[in-house]
Design a protein around this motif. Structure first.
Motif, PDB file in Angstrom:
ATOM      1  N   GLY A  15       0.811  -1.200   0.000  1.00  0.00           N
ATOM      2  CA  GLY A  15       0.000   0.000   0.000  1.00  0.00           C
ATOM      3  C   GLY A  15       0.846   1.252   0.000  1.00  0.00           C
ATOM      4  O   GLY A  15       2.077   1.210   0.030  1.00  0.00           O
ATOM      5  N   CYS A  16       0.150   2.348  -0.018  1.00  0.00           N
ATOM      6  CA  CYS A  16       0.796   3.658  -0.062  1.00  0.00           C
ATOM      7  C   CYS A  16       1.334   4.036   1.312  1.00  0.00           C
ATOM      8  O   CYS A  16       1.093   3.353   2.307  1.00  0.00           O
ATOM      9  N   GLY A  52       8.192  -4.992  -9.886  1.00  0.00           N
ATOM     10  CA  GLY A  52       7.975  -6.394 -10.208  1.00  0.00           C
ATOM     11  C   GLY A  52       6.788  -6.491 -11.142  1.00  0.00           C
ATOM     12  O   GLY A  52       5.774  -5.816 -10.940  1.00  0.00           O
ATOM     13  N   LEU A  53       6.923  -7.313 -12.172  1.00  0.00           N
ATOM     14  CA  LEU A  53       5.861  -7.494 -13.156  1.00  0.00           C
ATOM     15  C   LEU A  53       5.013  -8.694 -12.755  1.00  0.00           C
ATOM     16  O   LEU A  53       5.546  -9.799 -12.565  1.00  0.00           O
ATOM     17  N   LEU A  87       2.274   3.695  -6.833  1.00  0.00           N
ATOM     18  CA  LEU A  87       2.000   2.315  -6.446  1.00  0.00           C
ATOM     19  C   LEU A  87       2.259   1.297  -7.552  1.00  0.00           C
ATOM     20  O   LEU A  87       2.881   0.265  -7.322  1.00  0.00           O
ATOM     21  N   PHE A  88       1.715   1.568  -8.744  1.00  0.00           N
ATOM     22  CA  PHE A  88       1.853   0.603  -9.830  1.00  0.00           C
ATOM     23  C   PHE A  88       1.654   1.281 -11.166  1.00  0.00           C
ATOM     24  O   PHE A  88       1.191   2.424 -11.240  1.00  0.00           O
ATOM     25  N   ILE A 100       4.276  -3.424 -10.425  1.00  0.00           N
ATOM     26  CA  ILE A 100       4.113  -2.908  -9.064  1.00  0.00           C
ATOM     27  C   ILE A 100       5.435  -2.359  -8.555  1.00  0.00           C
ATOM     28  O   ILE A 100       6.483  -2.975  -8.739  1.00  0.00           O
ATOM     29  N   ARG A 101       5.385  -1.199  -7.909  1.00  0.00           N
ATOM     30  CA  ARG A 101       6.581  -0.671  -7.233  1.00  0.00           C
ATOM     31  C   ARG A 101       6.826  -1.572  -6.037  1.00  0.00           C
ATOM     32  O   ARG A 101       6.038  -1.585  -5.072  1.00  0.00           O
ATOM     33  N   THR A 102       7.886  -2.361  -6.071  1.00  0.00           N
ATOM     34  CA  THR A 102       8.104  -3.374  -5.034  1.00  0.00           C
ATOM     35  C   THR A 102       8.397  -2.780  -3.661  1.00  0.00           C
ATOM     36  O   THR A 102       8.201  -3.450  -2.652  1.00  0.00           O
TER      37      THR A 102
END
Length: 157
Positions: A15-16, A52-53, A87-88, A100-102
């Motif tokens: 989450g943020c 991460g994809l 976030l993504f 997604i920003r891991t």
């Protein structure tokens, strides 16, 4: 996915910064990466972004409503509307995937990203420990090899 299969798959939430937007992913990323482009440098206020994809069907926003920020075109960056955390990303032409920003995961990845992109724009001192480097974005035909290499790294580590 059946209920029995779903219960055996690892899920991770994230989450943020302020907690108003939460999401969940099931399973491991297909691949992890660092991007050195100047856009990511500006979005993160850092040397590169980490991501991460994941297949889109394994991703869900479970609380709050992300808003568009950064890129608003065919590639869309999603943020928390309150704290502005990135976030993504929904990449252009890759609707079946979410990037997604891991660092937004509750348990961020501990290993170096598998590959790094846009190294031609990298700050000269920025090091990621990635196994593969690309001056721009990797050619589409390289993704099979990269996904396989990442799966092998997960199995061996």
């Amino acid at each position: 996915m059946s209920d029995a299969a779903a219960s055996t798959v690892k899920t991770v939430e994230g989450g943020c910064r302020c907690g108003r937007v939460r999401f969940r992913v099931a399973g491991d990323a297909l691949v992890t990466m660092a991007c050195h482009c100047t856009g990511c440098q500006r979005m993160t206020a850092s040397a590169y972004s980490l991501s991460g994809l994941y297949p889109a069907e394994r991703f869900a926003v479970i609380e709050g409503a992300p808003v568009l920020g950064g890129l608003h075109g065919p590639t869309r960056h999603f943020h928390c509307g309150h704290c502005k955390s990135w976030l993504f990303t929904r990449p252009e032409g890759l609707d079946a995937f979410v990037n997604i920003r891991t660092t937004m995961l509750d348990t961020p990845m501990s290993a170096a990203p598998l590959f790094e992109t846009w190294t031609e724009e990298a700050l000269p001192w920025a090091q990621t420990g990635a196994s593969y480097s690309f001056p721009k974005f990797p050619p589409e035909e390289s993704f099979g090899t990269l996904v396989q290499a990442y799966a092998e790294s997960l199995a061996s580590g």
